[in-house]
Design a protein around this motif. Structure first.
Motif, PDB file in Angstrom:
ATOM      1  N   HIS A 441       0.916  -1.794  -0.063  1.00  0.00           N
ATOM      2  CA  HIS A 441       0.486   0.045   0.245  1.00  0.00           C
ATOM      3  C   HIS A 441       0.615   1.471   0.029  1.00  0.00           C
ATOM      4  N   ARG A 442       1.579   1.396   0.493  1.00  0.00           N
ATOM      5  CA  ARG A 442       2.661   2.446   1.054  1.00  0.00           C
ATOM      6  C   ARG A 442       1.810   4.050   1.452  1.00  0.00           C
ATOM      7  N   ASP A 443       0.701   3.641   1.839  1.00  0.00           N
ATOM      8  CA  ASP A 443       0.351   5.107   2.568  1.00  0.00           C
ATOM      9  C   ASP A 443      -0.879   4.696   3.357  1.00  0.00           C
ATOM     10  N   LEU A 444      -0.193   3.378   4.444  1.00  0.00           N
ATOM     11  CA  LEU A 444      -1.628   3.553   5.686  1.00  0.00           C
ATOM     12  C   LEU A 444      -0.965   4.236   6.009  1.00  0.00           C
ATOM     13  N   LYS A 445      -2.450   4.865   6.511  1.00  0.00           N
ATOM     14  CA  LYS A 445      -3.004   6.186   8.025  1.00  0.00           C
ATOM     15  C   LYS A 445      -3.954   6.164   7.520  1.00  0.00           C
ATOM     16  N   ALA A 446      -4.458   6.920   9.289  1.00  0.00           N
ATOM     17  CA  ALA A 446      -5.755   6.995  10.197  1.00  0.00           C
ATOM     18  C   ALA A 446      -6.485   7.500   8.823  1.00  0.00           C
ATOM     19  N   SER A 447      -6.104   8.678   8.767  1.00  0.00           N
ATOM     20  CA  SER A 447      -6.968   9.603   7.718  1.00  0.00           C
ATOM     21  C   SER A 447      -7.518   8.386   6.106  1.00  0.00           C
ATOM     22  N   ASN A 448      -6.780   7.188   5.665  1.00  0.00           N
ATOM     23  CA  ASN A 448      -7.127   6.736   4.691  1.00  0.00           C
ATOM     24  C   ASN A 448      -7.297   5.153   5.186  1.00  0.00           C
ATOM     25  N   ILE A 449      -8.473   5.152   6.350  1.00  0.00           N
ATOM     26  CA  ILE A 449      -8.820   4.373   7.277  1.00  0.00           C
ATOM     27  C   ILE A 449     -10.521   4.536   7.053  1.00  0.00           C
ATOM     28  N   LEU A 450     -11.649   4.057   5.753  1.00  0.00           N
ATOM     29  CA  LEU A 450     -12.650   4.907   6.089  1.00  0.00           C
ATOM     30  C   LEU A 450     -13.411   3.503   6.762  1.00  0.00           C
ATOM     31  N   LEU A 451     -14.857   4.658   7.274  1.00  0.00           N
ATOM     32  CA  LEU A 451     -15.184   3.545   8.245  1.00  0.00           C
ATOM     33  C   LEU A 451     -16.967   3.427   7.986  1.00  0.00           C
ATOM     34  N   MET A 464      -0.611   5.050  -4.329  1.00  0.00           N
ATOM     35  CA  MET A 464       1.298   4.522  -4.758  1.00  0.00           C
ATOM     36  C   MET A 464       1.164   3.226  -4.132  1.00  0.00           C
ATOM     37  N   ALA A 465       0.196   3.061  -4.404  1.00  0.00           N
ATOM     38  CA  ALA A 465       0.111   1.118  -3.874  1.00  0.00           C
ATOM     39  C   ALA A 465       1.317   0.601  -5.113  1.00  0.00           C
ATOM     40  N   ARG A 466       1.789  -0.244  -4.829  1.00  0.00           N
ATOM     41  CA  ARG A 466       2.580  -0.734  -5.467  1.00  0.00           C
ATOM     42  C   ARG A 466       2.953  -2.391  -5.689  1.00  0.00           C
ATOM     43  N   ILE A 467       2.863  -2.907  -7.059  1.00  0.00           N
ATOM     44  CA  ILE A 467       2.886  -4.057  -7.304  1.00  0.00           C
ATOM     45  C   ILE A 467       4.022  -5.428  -6.858  1.00  0.00           C
ATOM     46  N   PHE A 468       3.717  -6.051  -5.963  1.00  0.00           N
ATOM     47  CA  PHE A 468       5.070  -7.436  -6.085  1.00  0.00           C
ATOM     48  C   PHE A 468       4.926  -8.179  -7.078  1.00  0.00           C
ATOM     49  N   GLY A 469       5.274  -8.849  -7.607  1.00  0.00           N
ATOM     50  CA  GLY A 469       5.939 -10.324  -8.145  1.00  0.00           C
ATOM     51  C   GLY A 469       5.474 -11.149  -6.836  1.00  0.00           C
ATOM     52  N   ARG A 470       5.077 -12.896  -7.060  1.00  0.00           N
ATOM     53  CA  ARG A 470       4.997 -13.356  -6.032  1.00  0.00           C
ATOM     54  C   ARG A 470       6.471 -14.080  -5.122  1.00  0.00           C
ATOM     55  N   THR A 473      10.387  -9.936  -2.696  1.00  0.00           N
ATOM     56  CA  THR A 473      10.366  -9.462  -1.319  1.00  0.00           C
ATOM     57  C   THR A 473       9.863  -7.690  -0.541  1.00  0.00           C
ATOM     58  N   GLU A 474      11.014  -7.639  -1.663  1.00  0.00           N
ATOM     59  CA  GLU A 474      11.680  -5.233  -1.611  1.00  0.00           C
ATOM     60  C   GLU A 474      12.057  -5.575  -2.988  1.00  0.00           C
ATOM     61  N   ALA A 475      11.509  -3.923  -2.813  1.00  0.00           N
ATOM     62  CA  ALA A 475      12.430  -3.055  -3.935  1.00  0.00           C
ATOM     63  C   ALA A 475      12.617  -1.849  -3.596  1.00  0.00           C
ATOM     64  N   ASN A 476      13.851  -1.044  -4.173  1.00  0.00           N
ATOM     65  CA  ASN A 476      13.835  -0.078  -4.325  1.00  0.00           C
ATOM     66  C   ASN A 476      12.724   0.667  -5.486  1.00  0.00           C
ATOM     67  N   THR A 477      13.629   2.278  -4.830  1.00  0.00           N
ATOM     68  CA  THR A 477      12.244   3.211  -5.866  1.00  0.00           C
ATOM     69  C   THR A 477      13.180   4.508  -5.495  1.00  0.00           C
ATOM     70  N   ARG A 478      13.292   5.318  -6.581  1.00  0.00           N
ATOM     71  CA  ARG A 478      13.787   6.432  -6.705  1.00  0.00           C
ATOM     72  C   ARG A 478      13.323   7.534  -6.342  1.00  0.00           C
ATOM     73  N   LYS A 479      12.562   7.624  -5.666  1.00  0.00           N
ATOM     74  CA  LYS A 479      11.766   8.325  -4.548  1.00  0.00           C
ATOM     75  C   LYS A 479      10.659   7.915  -4.100  1.00  0.00           C
ATOM     76  N   VAL A 480      10.481   8.631  -2.616  1.00  0.00           N
ATOM     77  CA  VAL A 480       9.679   8.294  -1.550  1.00  0.00           C
ATOM     78  C   VAL A 480       8.755   8.553  -1.481  1.00  0.00           C
ATOM     79  N   VAL A 481       8.005   8.254  -1.464  1.00  0.00           N
ATOM     80  CA  VAL A 481       5.987   8.152  -1.603  1.00  0.00           C
ATOM     81  C   VAL A 481       5.404   7.738   0.013  1.00  0.00           C
ATOM     82  N   GLY A 482       5.152   8.694   0.297  1.00  0.00           N
ATOM     83  CA  GLY A 482       3.860   7.920   1.665  1.00  0.00           C
ATOM     84  C   GLY A 482       3.638   9.267   2.797  1.00  0.00           C
ATOM     85  N   THR A 483       3.304   8.851   3.604  1.00  0.00           N
ATOM     86  CA  THR A 483       3.585   9.874   4.949  1.00  0.00           C
ATOM     87  C   THR A 483       4.464  10.279   6.336  1.00  0.00           C
TER      88      THR A 483
END
Length: 642
Positions: A441-451, A464-470, A473-483
């Protein structure tokens, strides 16, 4: 023998736009339904420990609630008709409106003048106000326009005409062509309402209400509604200065926008043209390379592409009254479709960093994800420069609006908080392991949880989500996204992310739910520790319950208060925020530990970011701001599996 007379009048029956106070109760969900089978208005409490009643007292309709732990009847608002302008015909005669922000509060509607100038100027109750205002001379054959009176309780509709079959343009044209028509209003619920003759009992609100369109002569001075002569020389000077300022501002905005578009065009340039599909007048890539395989195309999403006009009608032209949220991406509006279904429209700002790729990421991801703890995407709309996502409407909005609000947090007992924690954990487990694709997900936080109406949590915002192959296990990115405040150390510092990055964010969120404290802004007054450091210190000293939200502690005599369960969750949260990636559990283990008291929970190690104020990391955080700040930077490969 009593003579019947009107004392107070609500607004039009469209969800009580004429009684905005009815929509201010955070523990009550209101719903207005109108279709071929029924016309009804109902309200439902989201917290069943609260009781509500309506009573008449001294001619005033009042709403009282019984809220524990206060154990007393409290008025939800002072009164549902408590203000001077709420009284029927406060300003006496016709064609007037009451505005408590003006002095005096009674005003003539634009296009009308006082019937008795002297008496009106002196505010003589019998001669001036009772006589009201009269229409300026209006030539039926002349050119007309409409003056917009915002946030109003619409005039008395006893003599009005209603037509729910036509759209707003037809409604406007009908009033223009009818010499006797004095004004009109339009709304999804009320349809087209037109008035002839005098307009009676109008008031304005600071927010809420409807828009009243009053027909005036095309050359009528909108500023002369009080009957006074305006200073035309000063007006011309003011308009000239204002026009020059607006022009200068537009030039600057246009230049910035042009530079941004030019930069984006260069980045998106590609020779491939044949393999594209047209969506609502915007060309988007037909296939996403390495995303879902060759058989998966935009046309196979089975996701409705909603017409722009339908979205505009559902949100009442994106009215401020329907605005329910705002962020760096743009604004979220509540809407209602023609069949009565309530929706939430995420309208991306044209200046938002979330571009077409990120928009398509969210569309393609959520369209395929089906889980009770993930928000449901109903459709999307792309029209010229507009990009919109249409979700199911969740009545209780976001978790942070409850968790960090002093009044609402007292309604979240421990059982409700534990259910929210468990729901988020199950949703995250689905993303990491049980869905068709492994998603970070890369941006899990209280404001992104709806009720929803039952306080069931749903994870949202997959831009901001990223799909992984099965086998990835990890990946690198040139720029950081999230909170900041929710980012794991390896992601913020080394730009390395994995499922364990989401686990860290979940751990921070879990500790926020237990403590009721916002991670980004919390500082312990004694030791100057941040939230993770404060929790770790109390845990190490066997004082774990000291960090629990006072709203939960107050409810300690209730069977819903379970200290052992709270301490288990606290220990699980500390396991999730450990500094080293390999020390953190997988979400499958987290769900197992939350669901079974018989599972042995390891002892946690010191969390990442366990620092006191003044450290270099803390200094950087302060420079970024204590508010909710999302780093909106993206790479072009955000939706491609590595």
């Amino acid at each position: 023998m009593y003579k019947e007379s009107i004392w107070q009048r609500s607004g039009e029956w469209d969800g009580f736009s004429g009684i905005p106070e009815m929509q201010e109760s955070y523990y009550i969900v209101y719903n207005y339904t109108e279709n071929n089978e029924e016309v009804s208005y109902r309200f439902q409490k989201t917290n069943h420990s609260i009781y509500s009643r309506l009573i008449m007292r001294d001619g005033m309709l009042m709403q009282f609630t019984w809220i524990p732990p206060l154990w007393a009847w409290k008025p939800s608002v002072d009164s549902l008709f408590a203000k001077t302008c709420d009284l029927y015909l406060t300003c006496g005669g016709p064609n007037t409106y009451c505005d408590e922000n003006t002095s005096p509060i009674c005003n003539c509607i634009t296009g009308y003048v006082p019937k008795k100038d002297t008496a009106w100027a002196e505010r003589d109750e019998w001669l001036g106000l009772s006589s009201g205002c009269v229409r300026k001379e209006l030539n039926c054959q002349g050119q007309h326009r409409f003056f917009q009176l915002n946030n109003t309780k619409l005039p008395d509709t006893k003599t009005a005409t209603v037509d729910r079959r036509i759209d707003v343009k037809t409604c406007k044209d009908r009033c223009l062509s009818d010499c006797n028509c004095t004004s009109f209003a339009f709304g999804t619920e009320i349809g087209c309402v037109t008035w002839t003759g005098n307009l009676v009992d109008i008031r304005t609100y600071n927010e809420g209400g409807n828009v009243l369109y009053v027909k005036v002569s095309a050359d009528d001075d909108a500023d002369s509604s009080s009957g006074e002569k305006s200073d035309r020389t000063g007006k011309i000077i003011g308009l000239t200065i204002g026009g020059f300022s607006v022009m200068l501002t537009l030039i600057v905005i246009f230049f910035c926008f042009w530079k941004r578009r030019d930069k984006q065009a260069k980045a998106d340039a590609t020779p491939i043209v044949a393999n594209q599909v047209l969506m609502n007048e915007v060309v988007l890539p037909r296939k996403k390379r390495n995303l879902f395989g060759e058989e998966d195309e935009v046309k196979d999403l089975k996701l409705p592409l909603m017409e722009f006009e339908a979205v505009v009608a559902a949100t009442q032209h994106f009215s401020d009254v329907n605005k329910v949220g705002k962020g760096g991406f743009g604004i979220v509006y509540k809407g209602r479709l023609s069949d009565g279904q309530e929706i939430a429209v995420k309208r991306l700002s044209e200046m938002s960093a979330q571009g077409t790729d990120e928009f398509m990421t969210e569309v393609t991801l959520i369209a395929r994800l089906q889980h009770v703890n993930l928000v449901k995407l109903l459709g999307c709309c792309i029209y010229e420069g507009e990009k919109m996502l249409i979700y199911e409407y969740l009545e209780n909005l976001s978790l942070d609006s409850h968790l960090f609000d002093e009044a609402r947090s007292c309604l979240l007992n421990w059982k409700m908080r534990f259910d929210i924690i468990s729901g988020i954990a199950r949703g995250l487990l689905y993303l990491h392991q049980d869905s068709r694709f492994r998603i970070i997900h890369r941006d899990l936080k209280a404001s992104n949880i709806l009720l929803d109406k039952d306080m069931t949590p749903k994870i949202s915002d997959f831009g901001m989500a990223r799909i992984f192959g099965r086998d990835e296990t990890e990946a690198n990115t040139r720029k950081v996204v999230g909170t900041y405040g929710y980012m794991s150390p390896e992601y913020a510092m080394n730009r390395t992310f994995s499922m364990k990055s989401d686990v860290f964010s979940f751990g921070v969120l879990l500790l926020e739910i237990i403590s009721g404290k916002r991670s980004r802004s919390f500082r312990d007054s004694d030791s100057n520790l941040n939230l993770l450091g404060y929790v770790w210190r109390n845990w190490s000293e066997d004082q774990g319950l000291e960090i629990v939200d006072t709203a939960v502690i107050v409810d300690s005599s209730s069977p819903t208060f379970r200290p052992r369960e709270i301490l288990r969750c606290l220990q699980i949260g500390l396991l999730c925020v450990q500094e080293l990636v390999e020390d953190r559990p997988m979400m499958s283990s987290v769900v197992l530990m939350l669901g079974s008291e018989g599972v042995l929970i390891p002892q946690p190690k010191q969390p990442g970011y366990c620092v006191a104020s003044g450290s270099s990391l803390d200094t950087q955080s302060k420079q970024r701001d204590d508010g909710a700040w999302t780093v909106n930077q993206f790479t072009n490969s955000i939706i491609d599996a590595r």
